[in-house]
Every structure is written in structure tokens, then in C-alpha cells.
Design an enzyme around this catalytic site. Structure first.
Site, PDB file in Angstrom:
ATOM      1  N   GLY A  45      43.790 128.264 123.463  1.00  0.00           N
ATOM      2  CA  GLY A  45      43.575 129.550 123.925  1.00  0.00           C
ATOM      3  C   GLY A  45      44.289 129.975 125.017  1.00  0.00           C
ATOM      4  N   LEU A  97      43.500 125.419 130.885  1.00  0.00           N
ATOM      5  CA  LEU A  97      44.953 125.330 131.357  1.00  0.00           C
ATOM      6  C   LEU A  97      45.326 125.675 132.891  1.00  0.00           C
ATOM      7  CD1 LEU A  97      46.676 126.278 128.138  1.00  0.00           C
ATOM      8  CD2 LEU A  97      46.434 123.899 128.948  1.00  0.00           C
ATOM      9  N   HIS A 138      35.461 132.101 126.434  1.00  0.00           N
ATOM     10  CA  HIS A 138      36.271 131.394 127.733  1.00  0.00           C
ATOM     11  C   HIS A 138      37.491 132.620 128.071  1.00  0.00           C
ATOM     12  CE1 HIS A 138      38.209 128.087 130.077  1.00  0.00           C
ATOM     13  NE2 HIS A 138      39.250 128.931 129.724  1.00  0.00           N
ATOM     14  N   GLU A 139      38.298 132.849 126.915  1.00  0.00           N
ATOM     15  CA  GLU A 139      39.382 133.592 127.174  1.00  0.00           C
ATOM     16  C   GLU A 139      39.132 135.062 127.552  1.00  0.00           C
ATOM     17  OE1 GLU A 139      42.006 132.077 127.423  1.00  0.00           O
ATOM     18  OE2 GLU A 139      41.444 130.398 126.474  1.00  0.00           O
TER      19      GLU A 139
HETATM   20 NI    NI Z   1      41.267 129.173 130.566  1.00  0.00          NI
END
Ligand code: NI
Length: 180
Positions: A45, A97, A138-139
Site C-alpha cells: 500500500g 515504507l 494504515h493508508e
Molecule cells: Ni505507511
């Protein structure tokens, strides 16, 4: 195009992203860049603020899940609106990330209902569980300027402080292009 991923410590990750207007000319390139950047980093994601664009867009691909009970999901979410979160919470070792090298056990609602526009700006509504629900929450948080480490206990955050400072100082290597 693969874009550098904005690292923890950048104020961009703490800002609230703005809604996308229908017909926004930047949208097709933004979506392509999100896919290219996410796959290059082997993520599941990625949200637009993570490539420095403060718009309410994220992409998710959990089609590689090994759990046969989980339906695959590869989707673009534009102007998403959370409608319902399941009361039951499940733990998972979550990563991001923008925070390379860190994985922490985070409890989140195990299911989510969400309304959003897809890549063609068609209104959609869906209920998701498993990894899809995890990734969506999360996104979605990225669009609100929230990070998964915000859910950690004060003690746990304290223990990770030095590591987080290293990331924010640009001293942690990632296997993909990054920016502060
Ligand atoms: Ni993230």
C-alpha cells in the site's frame, strides 16, 4: 514513474491531505506514480503524501496474500470515507515504507467499511477484512497525517526513540529511493 518515498521526520507526513476534485489533471500520473513507487519498494500500500503529494489518494495491492480465505484486492482509493469499523481488534506486525526497518505489533479493528471513488471516479462502497482492512486503515491514516507508531504505548515509543531519530536524520538505508 518511481518517486522517492518521504521518510519519517518530514512534516509532509504529518499534514492532512486535501480532497481530489473530479477531473483533476494530475490524477492519472499520480495514480501511476503510486503504483510504480509501491511495487518498486515491494509494498502492499502507498498513500499520496508518501510521495510528497498532499491529496486524498492511496493504492493497495494485497492480491499476493497467501491466505486463500482472503479475496485479492488491487484498488485505487480516492477521497475515501470510513463508514464503520469492526469492534473486534486484531494484532499484526505492521510496517511502513516511510519508516524502514521498523515493525511493531499494532491492534486495529479487524474489519472496515469504506466509501471511496475508484481510478475512474466512480463511487464505490466495500467491506473488507484481513490484510485488506489492515492496509486500508494504515493508508487512510496517512491521509490524516497519522502513522502506525502513533498507536504504540508511550513506553514502547520511548524505547524506539533512538531508532526513529536515525530514520529522521536520513541515516537508515532503504532498498528504494527516499527523501526527507
Ligand atoms: Ni505507511
Amino acid at each position: 514513474m518511481i518517486r522517492p518515498i518521504v521518510m519519517y521526520g518530514s512534516p509532509i507526513l504529518r499534514q492532512k491531505a486535501l480532497p481530489v476534485e473530479p477531473g483533476d489533471k494530475r490524477l492519472p500520473n499520480l495514480i501511476q506514480d503510486l503504483w510504480d513507487t509501491m511495487y518498486n519498494a515491494q509494498g502492499i500500500g502507498l498513500a499520496a503524501p508518501q510521495i510528497g503529494i498532499l491529496l486524498r489518494v492511496f493504492v493497495i495491492d494485497v492480491s499476493g496474500s497467501k491466505n486463500p480465505e482472503e479475496p485479492p484486492l488491487r484498488e485505487v482509493f480516492i477521497n475515501p470515507r470510513l463508514i464503520a469499523l469492526e469492534a473486534q481488534r486484531t494484532p499484526y506486525e505492521e510496517g511502513c515504507l516511510s519508516i524502514p526497518g521498523l515493525r511493531e505489533r499494532i491492534y486495529r479493528p479487524s474489519g472496515v467499511e469504506i466509501e471511496y471513488y475508484d481510478a475512474n471516479f466512480r463511487l464505490k462502497r466495500g467491506r473488507f477484512t484481513g490484510m485488506a482492512a489492515r492496509a486500508i486503515q494504515h493508508e487512510y491514516d496517512h491521509l490524516e497525517g497519522r502513522l502506525f507508531i502513533d498507536y504504540l504505548s508511550p513506553l514502547r515509543r520511548q524505547l524506539l526513540r533512538a531508532k526513529l531519530r536515525e530514520i529522521a536524520a536520513g541515516r537508515v538505508e532503504a532498498a528504494y529511493p527516499t527523501t526527507l
